[in-house]
Design a protein around this motif. Structure first.
Motif, short mmCIF file in Angstrom:
data_model
loop_
_atom_site.label_atom_id
_atom_site.label_comp_id
_atom_site.label_asym_id
_atom_site.label_seq_id
_atom_site.Cartn_x
_atom_site.Cartn_y
_atom_site.Cartn_z
N THR A 175 -16.36 4.60 -63.67
CA THR A 175 -16.94 5.88 -64.08
C THR A 175 -15.86 6.87 -64.49
O THR A 175 -16.02 7.61 -65.45
CB THR A 175 -17.80 6.48 -62.95
N GLY A 176 -14.75 6.86 -63.76
CA GLY A 176 -13.65 7.75 -64.12
C GLY A 176 -13.06 7.40 -65.47
O GLY A 176 -12.76 8.28 -66.29
N ARG A 177 -12.91 6.12 -65.74
CA ARG A 177 -12.39 5.68 -67.04
C ARG A 177 -13.34 6.06 -68.17
O ARG A 177 -12.91 6.50 -69.23
CB ARG A 177 -12.15 4.18 -67.04
N ILE A 178 -14.62 5.86 -67.93
CA ILE A 178 -15.62 6.19 -68.96
C ILE A 178 -15.61 7.68 -69.24
O ILE A 178 -15.65 8.12 -70.40
CB ILE A 178 -17.01 5.68 -68.53
N GLU A 179 -15.57 8.49 -68.17
CA GLU A 179 -15.54 9.95 -68.35
C GLU A 179 -14.28 10.38 -69.10
O GLU A 179 -14.34 11.24 -69.99
CB GLU A 179 -15.63 10.65 -67.01
#
Length: 106
Positions: free
Chosen positions: A21-25
């Protein structure tokens, strides 16, 4: 009264991405920033690839309609061939059942 001012122009570095999720954000933020920086490039991408998408959708729909028409015509042809075959076989059966009229009995 000299107070230290915070520069709004300086961006604080993003914290390292944790998990998916952090990478996608983080990836989303980079794309959004790039799109805001270069709006004409992104709009040209949208126009070009959107045009390709519409053209492919149009051709796909036309192909599906043509296939449907061909299926309907093939079904009609199959039914017509079956009816002609049954009519010819019925006529052949009736010819075999009735004795020939042109031959005289001995």
């Amino acid at each position: 009264m000299a107070t230290p001012q915070k520069d709004d122009d300086q961006q604080t570095p993003n914290p390292p991405a944790v998990g998916w999720t952090g990478r996608i954000e983080q990836h989303y933020r980079r794309i959004k920033e790039n799109a805001e920086t270069y709006p004409y490039v992104w709009s040209s991408y949208i126009v070009v690839y959107g045009g390709f998408g519409l053209w492919f959708a149009y051709r796909w729909r036309k192909l599906r309609r043509t296939e449907d028409r061909v299926r309907v015509l093939q079904e009609r042809l199959r039914k017509l061939a079956e009816s002609e075959e049954s009519a010819s076989s019925a006529a052949a059966k009736s010819d075999k059942a009735s004795p020939p009229a042109d031959k005289a009995p001995n």
